[in-house]
Design a protein around this motif. Structure first.
Motif, PDB file in Angstrom:
ATOM      1  N   THR A  95       0.846  -1.196   0.000  1.00 36.55           N
ATOM      2  CA  THR A  95       0.000   0.000   0.000  1.00 36.55           C
ATOM      3  C   THR A  95       0.880   1.245   0.000  1.00 36.55           C
ATOM      4  O   THR A  95       1.989   1.249   0.537  1.00 36.55           O
ATOM      5  CB  THR A  95      -0.928   0.037   1.230  1.00 36.55           C
ATOM      6  OG1 THR A  95      -0.125   0.111   2.412  1.00 36.55           O
ATOM      7  CG2 THR A  95      -1.796  -1.198   1.298  1.00 36.55           C
ATOM      8  N   TRP A  96       0.320   2.314  -0.567  1.00 32.71           N
ATOM      9  CA  TRP A  96       1.047   3.588  -0.606  1.00 32.71           C
ATOM     10  C   TRP A  96       1.181   4.174   0.794  1.00 32.71           C
ATOM     11  O   TRP A  96       0.277   4.082   1.623  1.00 32.71           O
ATOM     12  CB  TRP A  96       0.294   4.601  -1.493  1.00 32.71           C
ATOM     13  CG  TRP A  96       0.797   6.004  -1.297  1.00 32.71           C
ATOM     14  CD1 TRP A  96       1.850   6.591  -1.936  1.00 32.71           C
ATOM     15  CD2 TRP A  96       0.286   6.979  -0.377  1.00 32.71           C
ATOM     16  NE1 TRP A  96       2.028   7.874  -1.478  1.00 32.71           N
ATOM     17  CE2 TRP A  96       1.082   8.137  -0.512  1.00 32.71           C
ATOM     18  CE3 TRP A  96      -0.746   6.987   0.562  1.00 32.71           C
ATOM     19  CZ2 TRP A  96       0.862   9.298   0.232  1.00 32.71           C
ATOM     20  CZ3 TRP A  96      -0.961   8.132   1.316  1.00 32.71           C
ATOM     21  CH2 TRP A  96      -0.172   9.269   1.148  1.00 32.71           C
ATOM     22  N   CYS A  97       2.321   4.821   1.018  1.00 34.07           N
ATOM     23  CA  CYS A  97       2.493   5.637   2.216  1.00 34.07           C
ATOM     24  C   CYS A  97       3.451   6.779   1.885  1.00 34.07           C
ATOM     25  O   CYS A  97       4.172   6.732   0.884  1.00 34.07           O
ATOM     26  CB  CYS A  97       3.015   4.813   3.399  1.00 34.07           C
ATOM     27  SG  CYS A  97       4.693   4.196   3.172  1.00 34.07           S
ATOM     28  N   GLN A  98       3.444   7.777   2.723  1.00 29.25           N
ATOM     29  CA  GLN A  98       4.425   8.863   2.621  1.00 29.25           C
ATOM     30  C   GLN A  98       5.319   8.763   3.845  1.00 29.25           C
ATOM     31  O   GLN A  98       4.841   8.845   4.985  1.00 29.25           O
ATOM     32  CB  GLN A  98       3.722  10.230   2.583  1.00 29.25           C
ATOM     33  CG  GLN A  98       4.594  11.374   2.094  1.00 29.25           C
ATOM     34  CD  GLN A  98       4.782  11.374   0.579  1.00 29.25           C
ATOM     35  OE1 GLN A  98       4.147  10.577  -0.107  1.00 29.25           O
ATOM     36  NE2 GLN A  98       5.645  12.223   0.059  1.00 29.25           N
ATOM     37  N   LEU A  99       6.597   8.528   3.604  1.00 31.43           N
ATOM     38  CA  LEU A  99       7.572   8.427   4.697  1.00 31.43           C
ATOM     39  C   LEU A  99       8.182   9.802   4.924  1.00 31.43           C
ATOM     40  O   LEU A  99       8.793  10.376   4.021  1.00 31.43           O
ATOM     41  CB  LEU A  99       8.668   7.425   4.348  1.00 31.43           C
ATOM     42  CG  LEU A  99       8.268   5.949   4.257  1.00 31.43           C
ATOM     43  CD1 LEU A  99       9.465   5.094   3.859  1.00 31.43           C
ATOM     44  CD2 LEU A  99       7.694   5.475   5.598  1.00 31.43           C
ATOM     45  N   VAL A 100       8.011  10.309   6.128  1.00 32.65           N
ATOM     46  CA  VAL A 100       8.468  11.661   6.449  1.00 32.65           C
ATOM     47  C   VAL A 100       9.532  11.560   7.530  1.00 32.65           C
ATOM     48  O   VAL A 100       9.279  11.035   8.618  1.00 32.65           O
ATOM     49  CB  VAL A 100       7.291  12.538   6.936  1.00 32.65           C
ATOM     50  CG1 VAL A 100       7.767  13.963   7.162  1.00 32.65           C
ATOM     51  CG2 VAL A 100       6.146  12.509   5.938  1.00 32.65           C
ATOM     52  N   ARG A 101      10.732  12.035   7.232  1.00 32.99           N
ATOM     53  CA  ARG A 101      11.886  11.860   8.122  1.00 32.99           C
ATOM     54  C   ARG A 101      11.897  12.950   9.202  1.00 32.99           C
ATOM     55  O   ARG A 101      12.658  13.916   9.153  1.00 32.99           O
ATOM     56  CB  ARG A 101      13.166  11.886   7.266  1.00 32.99           C
ATOM     57  CG  ARG A 101      14.457  11.733   8.039  1.00 32.99           C
ATOM     58  CD  ARG A 101      14.758  10.321   8.485  1.00 32.99           C
ATOM     59  NE  ARG A 101      15.821  10.392   9.470  1.00 32.99           N
ATOM     60  CZ  ARG A 101      17.129  10.454   9.186  1.00 32.99           C
ATOM     61  NH1 ARG A 101      17.534  10.403   7.929  1.00 32.99           N
ATOM     62  NH2 ARG A 101      18.020  10.534  10.150  1.00 32.99           N
ATOM     63  N   VAL A 102      10.990  12.827  10.150  1.00 28.34           N
ATOM     64  CA  VAL A 102      10.929  13.719  11.311  1.00 28.34           C
ATOM     65  C   VAL A 102      10.576  12.882  12.534  1.00 28.34           C
ATOM     66  O   VAL A 102      10.071  11.764  12.409  1.00 28.34           O
ATOM     67  CB  VAL A 102       9.878  14.845  11.142  1.00 28.34           C
ATOM     68  CG1 VAL A 102      10.278  15.806  10.040  1.00 28.34           C
ATOM     69  CG2 VAL A 102       8.499  14.275  10.893  1.00 28.34           C
ATOM     70  N   SER A 103      10.843  13.442  13.711  1.00 25.09           N
ATOM     71  CA  SER A 103      10.469  12.735  14.944  1.00 25.09           C
ATOM     72  C   SER A 103      10.301  13.728  16.077  1.00 25.09           C
ATOM     73  O   SER A 103      11.259  14.379  16.495  1.00 25.09           O
ATOM     74  CB  SER A 103      11.533  11.707  15.332  1.00 25.09           C
ATOM     75  OG  SER A 103      11.253  11.167  16.609  1.00 25.09           O
ATOM     76  N   PHE A 104       9.067  13.856  16.562  1.00 20.92           N
ATOM     77  CA  PHE A 104       8.767  14.715  17.713  1.00 20.92           C
ATOM     78  C   PHE A 104       9.369  14.132  18.984  1.00 20.92           C
ATOM     79  O   PHE A 104       9.436  14.804  20.011  1.00 20.92           O
ATOM     80  CB  PHE A 104       7.247  14.853  17.843  1.00 20.92           C
ATOM     81  CG  PHE A 104       6.777  16.050  18.632  1.00 20.92           C
ATOM     82  CD1 PHE A 104       7.248  17.321  18.353  1.00 20.92           C
ATOM     83  CD2 PHE A 104       5.832  15.903  19.642  1.00 20.92           C
ATOM     84  CE1 PHE A 104       6.801  18.434  19.073  1.00 20.92           C
ATOM     85  CE2 PHE A 104       5.375  16.999  20.371  1.00 20.92           C
ATOM     86  CZ  PHE A 104       5.866  18.266  20.085  1.00 20.92           C
ATOM     87  N   ALA A 105       9.818  12.874  18.901  1.00 21.95           N
ATOM     88  CA  ALA A 105      10.441  12.225  20.053  1.00 21.95           C
ATOM     89  C   ALA A 105      11.936  12.531  20.140  1.00 21.95           C
ATOM     90  O   ALA A 105      12.572  12.234  21.145  1.00 21.95           O
ATOM     91  CB  ALA A 105      10.230  10.720  19.981  1.00 21.95           C
ATOM     92  N   GLY A 106      12.506  13.106  19.065  1.00 21.51           N
ATOM     93  CA  GLY A 106      13.916  13.466  19.105  1.00 21.51           C
ATOM     94  C   GLY A 106      14.866  12.305  18.895  1.00 21.51           C
ATOM     95  O   GLY A 106      15.981  12.304  19.405  1.00 21.51           O
ATOM     96  N   GLU A 107      14.434  11.289  18.151  1.00 21.33           N
ATOM     97  CA  GLU A 107      15.293  10.158  17.799  1.00 21.33           C
ATOM     98  C   GLU A 107      15.225   9.959  16.285  1.00 21.33           C
ATOM     99  O   GLU A 107      14.365  10.540  15.601  1.00 21.33           O
ATOM    100  CB  GLU A 107      14.814   8.876  18.502  1.00 21.33           C
ATOM    101  CG  GLU A 107      14.831   8.915  20.024  1.00 21.33           C
ATOM    102  CD  GLU A 107      16.227   8.737  20.618  1.00 21.33           C
ATOM    103  OE1 GLU A 107      17.175   8.463  19.863  1.00 21.33           O
ATOM    104  OE2 GLU A 107      16.355   8.899  21.848  1.00 21.33           O
ATOM    105  N   LEU A 108      16.139   9.150  15.750  1.00 24.54           N
ATOM    106  CA  LEU A 108      15.989   8.712  14.369  1.00 24.54           C
ATOM    107  C   LEU A 108      14.574   8.196  14.196  1.00 24.54           C
ATOM    108  O   LEU A 108      14.081   7.431  15.033  1.00 24.54           O
ATOM    109  CB  LEU A 108      16.991   7.584  14.066  1.00 24.54           C
ATOM    110  CG  LEU A 108      16.798   6.847  12.735  1.00 24.54           C
ATOM    111  CD1 LEU A 108      17.122   7.763  11.566  1.00 24.54           C
ATOM    112  CD2 LEU A 108      17.666   5.592  12.695  1.00 24.54           C
TER     113      LEU A 108
END
Length: 815
Positions: free
Chosen positions: A625-638
């Motif tokens: 299935t389609w998804c958009q992978l967004v390289r951010v983290s509100f948790a402050g980790e990779l």
């Protein structure tokens, strides 16, 4: 009275204390061409039968501001408008039965002192010295408010009306609004005495507000409760005490038993808020009457028996007085008990100032706030706590009735930070709701969406009572610690339904967004934070801007900000623009996968390029299935946010969970996310980010591009930069006791109040208590030692360096 005026700048529908106060404040500010329409006589709704209590107490900063303003206004109003009023400033004693209640009192007393009010905590012996008729053997103490009292609601309303009329405003009684229509960018209000055109219209119709709202196509989030209070005969001992002391007894509130008791002449007035309460006008068999002016419901004392007996045990003198009268009248409630003050959602130049449960004590401040909304489109204090847009489309009648009854029955309830109220739940469920429930999820509601707050382990106490504490205690705390450490050492997954999401596209979309945000919109393929300021440079909101193309963006924002932020965009769209803005919130879902093992987990389920840098995004496939992978983290980790269509949530979640088992993947909840974001000094909306602060005060200079030709708030921020910023955002490390600093805890330095916290909590990765806050600019230097007042005690709080407490150089985030 004949035909009414054909045009006015503002028309207010409803002549209770709030509507008349709004008229008075508009006229006082120079907007004298304003009209108020009342279907009967002034005060005919909830105002006439209100008990008239005027407390300042609130655990909400903005509501306390509003109530404090009311008391200040009322003390001088009779003289100002030359109208006599009975206003008795008696003070009040709010009784506490537990340690937790005393902590609530200490917190409110601290907020009150910050606002210039000298609230005090009394010991049981000190209660007796102020109120000799009360039994105090089982009490832990009390809050004393010297500014509390009672006022005659009719006299107050007439005084405000006289003040408004004297300034030139008009009031038409016995003149109901019968319809509204929009014509040539004006409102046309129909009445039996003719039509009236206006620029702005205000729904101040009290418990009839829902009926008025229907004229605008709006289903109001409200319901109507019956509230009873009882008047008792005069008592010789009360009369003697009043004569000897030259004043009335202080009002007593036994908040743990849920009633107030005050002196009425030389007798008593007892008003309970009972758990076995009754809603009215909720079904087709019980419709709202066309006119209920100056009417009451029949007495229904059976459901008050326990409260009456409890009050008599607390003040035995009450038992010697005969019951003379019962008042049982309608009072409107919203789902959270706060009124609706502000823009009418989705309706241009229309406002609401209605559904006041405590209209007498809030009426003065509400008039001020409403006038500011109408005249300036913004308010002095951040009033999100009362903004009508906080309730979105899921708030149907069933929900409003369930929550209204819950709020009424717990009118004096404590709002603990980790407690979730049970009524009106499960309005919006993620497709993986049952899966995460099976994993131990304990849920909270976010704009109607059920999200996991924390995950219970086998044997954990998940009862409501277990979270009714201000302290860092209970099973949830250790469970949250384990979730945070899993994110630190391996990986965590958080199902996050309900992000508000707006599609913005069309010629000039990028240039237009750059006039709204203080910074610059990201390039295609990247994502960045956009901060929106008002004309005073204050923080309106924060959105993530995901650029799919040069003029094609997805704007992602907080769940509860859905209607607020969408309206900000629509309001600022130029007429005739080709830019299209769509609210696509309901179509998309999000899951957060974060932690040092997250790349290994994702690599097992997708062919996407996982070496792409921080703040990028890409389309990918997971589980076909389609998804958009967004390289951010509100948790402050990779980490990545995995955005999908709602219907594709489950296959993606299942694939990631299965791949993560070999890498220590654990589900985590909102409590853990809050802890993790505090360690990174990431701000939360309507706590750390609000119109109480400017962009520069908020420490967001790096998001302000002064070299841009123009953006909303630029001139105000340039002027502020030139004259110097008076207060600044800081991160504090707190040597706390067993409680972390709640919102609006007072900051001290050398015995003086110097600032306030905007959020606080425990950082599990660093093992310390953290607070974010605002402090006088000269004290914002790293290493400065302050004190933070937490539930009446002061604890050392040290200003941290201007970098995150966890992973200060963002090496883990960028790994």
């Amino acid at each position: 009275m004949g035909e009414i005026a054909g045009h006015a700048r503002v028309v207010i529908i409803g002549g209770g204390v709030v509507g008349v106060s709004a008229l008075y404040h508009l006229a006082k500010a120079g907007w004298t061409d304003c009209v108020l329409l009342e279907k009967n006589e002034l005060t005919a709704g909830s105002t006439w039968h209100a008990a008239g209590n005027v407390p300042t107490f609130s655990s909400s900063w903005s509501v306390m501001n509003m109530q404090r303003y009311s008391t200040e206004l009322y003390r001088g109003l009779a003289e100002e408008v030359d109208y006599p009023m009975n206003y008795h400033v008696t003070g009040s004693i709010r009784l506490g039965h537990s340690k937790e209640r005393l902590r609530e009192f200490q917190r409110v007393a601290g907020m009150g002192r910050y606002q210039g009010m000298d609230l005090d905590i009394l010991s049981p012996d000190e209660i007796t010295s102020r109120y000799p008729f009360a039994e105090t053997h089982d009490l832990t103490g009390a809050l004393y408010d010297p500014y509390d009292g009672d006022i005659d609601p009719a006299q107050l309303t007439q005084a405000l009306a006289k003040g408004a009329r004297d300034l030139g405003a008009k009031i038409y009684r016995f003149c109901p609004a019968t319809g509204v229509r929009r014509e040539n960018d004006e409102w046309v209000i129909s009445t039996e005495k003719g039509e009236i055109r206006c620029e702005y219209v205000v729904n101040a119709a009290g418990y009839y507000a829902r009926e008025v709202g229907k004229m605008f196509g709006r289903d109001m989030p409200m319901m109507v409760m019956s509230h009873q209070y009882m008047l008792f005969d005069e008592v010789p001992e009360v009369e003697a005490w009043s004569k000897e002391n030259g004043k009335k007894l202080p009002l007593v509130r036994d908040v743990d038993s849920s009633y107030y008791l005050r002196q009425e002449k030389n007798g008593f007035n007892l008003g309970p808020y009972e758990l076995n309460c009754r809603a009215h006008w909720t079904t087709p068999d019980d419709p709202m009457p066309g006119d209920f002016s100056f009417q009451l419901f029949p007495d229904d004392l059976d459901r008050l028996e326990w409260y009456i007996n409890d009050a008599v045990e607390r003040v035995p003198l009450l038992g010697t007085a005969g019951l003379t009268k019962t008042i049982n009248g309608p009072i409107p409630y919203t789902p959270d008990g706060n009124p609706l003050i502000g823009p009418m959602p989705g309706v241009p130049n229309a406002f609401e100032a209605c559904v006041f449960t405590f209209g007498i004590c809030q009426g003065g401040g509400a008039g001020k706030v409403l006038a500011e909304w109408v005249m300036h489109g913004e308010t002095e204090w951040d009033m999100w706590s009362c903004d009508p847009r906080r309730f979105t489309g899921f708030c149907d009648q069933d929900y409003s009735i369930a929550k209204g009854k819950e709020v009424y029955g717990h009118e004096y309830g404590m709002h603990f930070p980790h407690h979730a109220w049970p009524a009106g739940r499960n309005k919006k469920l993620s497709p993986v709701h049952d899966r995460i429930a099976d994993l131990g999820a304990q849920f909270g509601a976010y704009n109607g969406w059920e999200r996991a707050n924390w995950y219970a382990r086998p044997g954990d106490d998940t009862s409501e009572e277990a979270t009714q504490t201000w302290a860092r205690e209970g099973a949830w705390f250790e469970a949250v610690r384990e979730e945070c450490l899993a994110v630190r050492d391996a990986a965590g997954i958080l199902d996050l339904p309900g992000f508000s999401r707006f599609k913005v596209q069309g010629p000039g979309a990028r240039d237009w967004l750059n006039t709204l945000i203080t910074g610059m919109a990201p390039k295609p393929g990247r994502i960045g934070l956009g901060y929106f300021a008002d004309e005073r440079g204050r923080i309106v909101t924060e959105m993530s801007l995901m650029a799919l193309d040069e003029d094609f963006f997805f704007l992602i924002t907080a769940a509860t900000a859905q209607w607020h932020d969408f309206e900000w965009l629509i309001k600022n769209l130029p007429a005739g623009s080709e830019i299209i803005i769509e609210d696509v919130t309901e179509a998309f879902a999000c899951q957060i996968l974060t932690g040092p093992k997250s790349r290994e987990i994702l690599s097992a389920v997708t062919e996407a390029d996982l070496s792409k840098s921080w703040l990028t995004h890409q389309s990918a496939q997971i589980a076909g299935t389609w998804c958009q992978l967004v390289r951010v983290s509100f948790a402050g980790e990779l980490g990545w946010e995995i955005h999908t269509k709602v219907e594709d949530t489950a296959p993606v979640f299942d694939a990631v969970m299965q791949a993560g088992q070999a890498h220590g993947l654990k589900p985590f909840g909102m409590f853990a996310l809050n802890s993790l974001r505090l360690e990174k000094s990431y701000r939360a909306w309507k706590g750390d980010l609000s119109t109480d602060y400017t962009m520069l005060q908020g420490g967001l200079e790096r998001f302000v591009k002064f070299e841009k030709p123009e953006f909303i708030g630029k001139q105000a921020l340039l002027a502020e930069r030139q004259r110097g910023v008076t207060k600044r955002f800081v991160t504090l490390l707190v040597d706390a006791g067993d409680c972390d600093a709640p919102y609006m805890s007072t900051l001290w330095h050398d015995g003086k109040v110097v600032g306030e916290t905007t959020s606080g909590g425990w950082g599990h990765r660093i093992g310390k208590s953290i607070a974010l806050g605002m402090v006088r600019a000269e004290l914002a230097e790293p290493g400065t030692v302050l004190e933070v007042e937490i539930f009446g005690e002061r604890f050392v709080a040290t200003v941290a360096p201007d970098e995150p407490l966890w992973d200060p150089r963002n090496e883990r985030l960028r790994a």
